[in-house]
Design a protein around this motif. Structure first.
Motif, PDB file in Angstrom:
ATOM      1  N   VAL A 204     -25.748  14.121 -94.887  1.00 20.27           N
ATOM      2  CA  VAL A 204     -25.197  12.711 -95.280  1.00 20.27           C
ATOM      3  C   VAL A 204     -24.687  12.565 -96.170  1.00 20.27           C
ATOM      4  O   VAL A 204     -23.990  11.450 -97.454  1.00 20.27           O
ATOM      5  N   ARG A 205     -25.973  12.303 -97.050  1.00 18.78           N
ATOM      6  CA  ARG A 205     -25.648  12.163 -99.062  1.00 18.78           C
ATOM      7  C   ARG A 205     -25.101  12.839 -99.203  1.00 18.78           C
ATOM      8  O   ARG A 205     -24.907  12.609-100.413  1.00 18.78           O
ATOM      9  N   VAL A 206     -25.646  13.883 -99.632  1.00 23.25           N
ATOM     10  CA  VAL A 206     -24.445  15.705 -99.487  1.00 23.25           C
ATOM     11  C   VAL A 206     -22.656  15.646 -99.683  1.00 23.25           C
ATOM     12  O   VAL A 206     -22.656  15.569-100.667  1.00 23.25           O
ATOM     13  N   LEU A 207     -22.753  15.355 -98.133  1.00 19.60           N
ATOM     14  CA  LEU A 207     -21.214  14.371 -98.251  1.00 19.60           C
ATOM     15  C   LEU A 207     -20.501  13.068 -98.747  1.00 19.60           C
ATOM     16  O   LEU A 207     -19.544  13.535 -99.081  1.00 19.60           O
ATOM     17  N   LEU A 208     -21.264  12.490 -99.012  1.00 21.92           N
ATOM     18  CA  LEU A 208     -21.101  11.316-100.399  1.00 21.92           C
ATOM     19  C   LEU A 208     -21.103  11.373-101.223  1.00 21.92           C
ATOM     20  O   LEU A 208     -20.352  11.611-102.166  1.00 21.92           O
ATOM     21  N   HIS A 209     -21.662  12.559-101.873  1.00 22.72           N
ATOM     22  CA  HIS A 209     -21.785  13.000-102.966  1.00 22.72           C
ATOM     23  C   HIS A 209     -20.226  14.000-103.633  1.00 22.72           C
ATOM     24  O   HIS A 209     -19.024  14.184-104.289  1.00 22.72           O
ATOM     25  N   GLU A 210     -20.523  15.228-102.049  1.00 26.73           N
ATOM     26  CA  GLU A 210     -19.087  15.339-102.533  1.00 26.73           C
ATOM     27  C   GLU A 210     -17.409  15.000-101.815  1.00 26.73           C
ATOM     28  O   GLU A 210     -16.330  15.384-102.606  1.00 26.73           O
ATOM     29  N   THR A 211     -17.877  13.818-101.416  1.00 25.22           N
ATOM     30  CA  THR A 211     -16.130  13.058-100.976  1.00 25.22           C
ATOM     31  C   THR A 211     -16.007  11.814-102.142  1.00 25.22           C
ATOM     32  O   THR A 211     -15.513  11.062-102.322  1.00 25.22           O
ATOM     33  N   GLY A 212     -16.952  11.909-102.904  1.00 23.62           N
ATOM     34  CA  GLY A 212     -16.787  10.872-104.199  1.00 23.62           C
ATOM     35  C   GLY A 212     -17.096   9.592-103.656  1.00 23.62           C
ATOM     36  O   GLY A 212     -16.751   8.317-104.687  1.00 23.62           O
ATOM     37  N   GLN A 213     -18.360   9.515-102.631  1.00 22.17           N
ATOM     38  CA  GLN A 213     -18.388   8.304-101.906  1.00 22.17           C
ATOM     39  C   GLN A 213     -19.544   7.491-102.541  1.00 22.17           C
ATOM     40  O   GLN A 213     -20.190   6.714-101.491  1.00 22.17           O
ATOM     41  N   ILE A 214     -20.073   8.022-102.824  1.00 18.77           N
ATOM     42  CA  ILE A 214     -22.282   7.718-103.045  1.00 18.77           C
ATOM     43  C   ILE A 214     -22.303   6.631-103.607  1.00 18.77           C
ATOM     44  O   ILE A 214     -22.852   6.335-102.893  1.00 18.77           O
TER      45      ILE A 214
ATOM     46  N   CYS B 118     -25.129  23.391-106.133  1.00 20.25           N
ATOM     47  CA  CYS B 118     -23.989  22.939-106.029  1.00 20.25           C
ATOM     48  C   CYS B 118     -24.651  21.110-106.191  1.00 20.25           C
ATOM     49  O   CYS B 118     -25.929  21.082-105.984  1.00 20.25           O
ATOM     50  N   LYS B 119     -24.197  20.769-107.116  1.00 20.14           N
ATOM     51  CA  LYS B 119     -24.413  19.460-107.280  1.00 20.14           C
ATOM     52  C   LYS B 119     -25.459  18.609-106.932  1.00 20.14           C
ATOM     53  O   LYS B 119     -25.886  17.803-106.570  1.00 20.14           O
ATOM     54  N   SER B 120     -24.404  18.445-105.456  1.00 24.23           N
ATOM     55  CA  SER B 120     -24.617  17.299-104.095  1.00 24.23           C
ATOM     56  C   SER B 120     -25.667  18.035-103.268  1.00 24.23           C
ATOM     57  O   SER B 120     -26.779  16.894-103.077  1.00 24.23           O
ATOM     58  N   MET B 121     -26.178  19.096-104.066  1.00 24.53           N
ATOM     59  CA  MET B 121     -27.082  19.734-103.133  1.00 24.53           C
ATOM     60  C   MET B 121     -28.627  19.420-104.542  1.00 24.53           C
ATOM     61  O   MET B 121     -29.937  18.488-103.833  1.00 24.53           O
ATOM     62  N   GLN B 122     -28.560  19.679-105.061  1.00 21.17           N
ATOM     63  CA  GLN B 122     -29.090  19.132-106.299  1.00 21.17           C
ATOM     64  C   GLN B 122     -29.856  17.939-106.369  1.00 21.17           C
ATOM     65  O   GLN B 122     -30.911  17.568-106.531  1.00 21.17           O
ATOM     66  N   SER B 123     -28.604  16.836-106.056  1.00 20.12           N
ATOM     67  CA  SER B 123     -29.429  15.437-106.024  1.00 20.12           C
ATOM     68  C   SER B 123     -29.821  15.201-104.951  1.00 20.12           C
ATOM     69  O   SER B 123     -29.982  13.914-104.845  1.00 20.12           O
ATOM     70  N   THR B 124     -29.505  16.126-104.022  1.00 15.57           N
ATOM     71  CA  THR B 124     -30.450  15.005-102.880  1.00 15.57           C
ATOM     72  C   THR B 124     -31.383  16.703-101.862  1.00 15.57           C
ATOM     73  O   THR B 124     -32.008  16.448-100.743  1.00 15.57           O
TER      74      THR B 124
ATOM     75  N   GLY C  84     -27.296  24.086 -95.240  1.00 12.25           N
ATOM     76  CA  GLY C  84     -28.328  24.436 -97.037  1.00 12.25           C
ATOM     77  C   GLY C  84     -28.790  23.292 -96.323  1.00 12.25           C
ATOM     78  O   GLY C  84     -29.925  23.462 -97.432  1.00 12.25           O
ATOM     79  N   CYS C  85     -28.846  22.326 -96.004  1.00  9.45           N
ATOM     80  CA  CYS C  85     -29.902  20.738 -95.993  1.00  9.45           C
ATOM     81  C   CYS C  85     -30.979  21.517 -95.075  1.00  9.45           C
ATOM     82  O   CYS C  85     -31.860  21.608 -94.833  1.00  9.45           O
ATOM     83  N   ALA C  86     -30.300  22.638 -93.466  1.00 10.11           N
ATOM     84  CA  ALA C  86     -31.224  22.875 -92.743  1.00 10.11           C
ATOM     85  C   ALA C  86     -32.301  24.401 -93.511  1.00 10.11           C
ATOM     86  O   ALA C  86     -33.381  23.735 -93.042  1.00 10.11           O
ATOM     87  N   LEU C  87     -32.104  25.023 -94.032  1.00  4.24           N
ATOM     88  CA  LEU C  87     -32.620  25.979 -95.435  1.00  4.24           C
ATOM     89  C   LEU C  87     -33.758  24.912 -95.699  1.00  4.24           C
ATOM     90  O   LEU C  87     -34.482  25.832 -96.418  1.00  4.24           O
ATOM     91  N   GLY C  88     -32.537  24.850 -96.624  1.00  8.15           N
ATOM     92  CA  GLY C  88     -33.752  23.432 -97.638  1.00  8.15           C
ATOM     93  C   GLY C  88     -35.252  22.911 -96.835  1.00  8.15           C
ATOM     94  O   GLY C  88     -36.286  22.484 -97.075  1.00  8.15           O
ATOM     95  N   TYR C  89     -34.295  22.765 -95.694  1.00  5.76           N
ATOM     96  CA  TYR C  89     -36.160  21.760 -94.649  1.00  5.76           C
ATOM     97  C   TYR C  89     -37.294  23.212 -94.762  1.00  5.76           C
ATOM     98  O   TYR C  89     -38.150  22.763 -94.415  1.00  5.76           O
ATOM     99  N   LEU C  90     -36.417  24.286 -94.337  1.00  7.29           N
ATOM    100  CA  LEU C  90     -37.095  25.281 -93.268  1.00  7.29           C
ATOM    101  C   LEU C  90     -38.298  25.245 -94.954  1.00  7.29           C
ATOM    102  O   LEU C  90     -39.707  25.844 -94.886  1.00  7.29           O
ATOM    103  N   ASP C  91     -37.636  25.490 -96.270  1.00  8.19           N
ATOM    104  CA  ASP C  91     -38.746  26.196 -97.601  1.00  8.19           C
ATOM    105  C   ASP C  91     -39.684  24.654 -97.794  1.00  8.19           C
ATOM    106  O   ASP C  91     -40.666  24.582 -97.765  1.00  8.19           O
ATOM    107  N   PHE C  92     -38.948  23.820 -97.696  1.00  5.36           N
ATOM    108  CA  PHE C  92     -40.046  21.871 -97.776  1.00  5.36           C
ATOM    109  C   PHE C  92     -40.708  22.195 -96.966  1.00  5.36           C
ATOM    110  O   PHE C  92     -42.208  21.404 -97.269  1.00  5.36           O
ATOM    111  N   ARG C  93     -40.468  22.092 -95.228  1.00  6.26           N
ATOM    112  CA  ARG C  93     -41.647  21.995 -95.256  1.00  6.26           C
ATOM    113  C   ARG C  93     -41.977  22.880 -94.033  1.00  6.26           C
ATOM    114  O   ARG C  93     -43.786  22.998 -93.467  1.00  6.26           O
ATOM    115  N   HIS C  94     -41.387  23.874 -94.014  1.00  9.99           N
ATOM    116  CA  HIS C  94     -42.478  25.180 -92.704  1.00  9.99           C
ATOM    117  C   HIS C  94     -42.273  26.832 -94.018  1.00  9.99           C
ATOM    118  O   HIS C  94     -41.786  28.226 -93.522  1.00  9.99           O
TER     119      HIS C  94
END
Ligand code: GSF
Length: 201
Positions: A15-25, A191-197, A159-169
């Motif tokens: 959700v946070r990535v989408l908010l960044h990508e759509t200018g709604q953060i 991507c900036k939205s991924m970096q920011s979240t 991207g969020c799913a794979l990032g979670y695998l790196d983070f927790r597993h």
């Protein structure tokens, strides 16, 4: 609007990535909670009877959940184009595969965190990880053309799913046997939205 959230949640990150990508953060206030199936935060329960996050509280006070509903609502609100009509069913299937990877990975996390070692079931853990590997195998074999095409919400969900695998597993080394996916992940992670979240405890 308010987003009941946690910085470690991959579903919240979508959700946070989408908010960044759509200018709604700046349109959404984050309400941070610590919640689990054994200790549901009151803010989570108030916003979602299932007690799960993310949940979005809209200006009229009504709640939206789960992450897929929230992402489509916010994309529509900003006409963000992350669910393109011409390939909508593929985008939703990719997002469902990403969410399924997250579901299995979160269950592994909970088994390790909420159960005493002697009560943990290795067969259960292996079965959840097998689902993840099966999805990664299919993505590597059949989805790379799509993933190297125009960005959509399925891409960011993965991207969020794979990032979670790196983070927790991280120790499970998901990249083994999935070189094209690993190369793709490096690109979307920039991507900036991924970096920011990026996830954190
Ligand atoms: C899954 C959300 C979820 O499992 C969605 O939003 O897409 N289908 C839902 N969230 C976890 C936190 S997490 O992402 O680590 C959650 O709320 N767990 C607490 C619980 O009681 O299950």
């Amino acid at each position: 609007m308010k987003l009941v959230s946690a910085s470690a949640s991959p579903f919240v990150r979508k959700v946070r990535v989408l908010l960044h990508e759509t200018g709604q953060i700046d349109d959404v206030e984050l309400v941070g909670v610590a919640t689990s199936p054994l200790a549901t935060a009151q803010d989570a329960r108030d916003a979602n009877p299932l007690g799960k996050i993310p949940a979005l509280i809209r200006e009229d006070g009504r709640s939206l959940f789960d992450s897929r509903v929230i992402c489509r609502y916010l994309d529509a609100r900003a006409n963000g184009g992350l669910y393109p009509e011409d390939r909508l069913w593929d985008v939703l299937t990719l997002e469902a595969m990403a969410d399924g990877i997250m579901d299995a990975a979160v269950l592994i996390t909970y088994e390790g965190r909420l159960r005493a070692p002697e009560r943990q079931d290795p067969a259960w853990l292996d079965a959840q990880w097998a689902k993840i590997v099966s999805a990664l195998d299919v993505l590597e074999a059949d989805w790379m053309t799509d993933l190297n095409g125009p960005r959509d919400m399925g891409h960011f969900a993965l991207g969020c799913a794979l990032g979670y695998l790196d983070f927790r597993h991280d120790a499970r080394s998901w990249r083994t046997g999935h070189p094209a996916l690993a190369e793709w992940f490096e690109k979307i992670s920039a991507c900036k939205s991924m970096q920011s979240t990026a996830p954190g405890d």
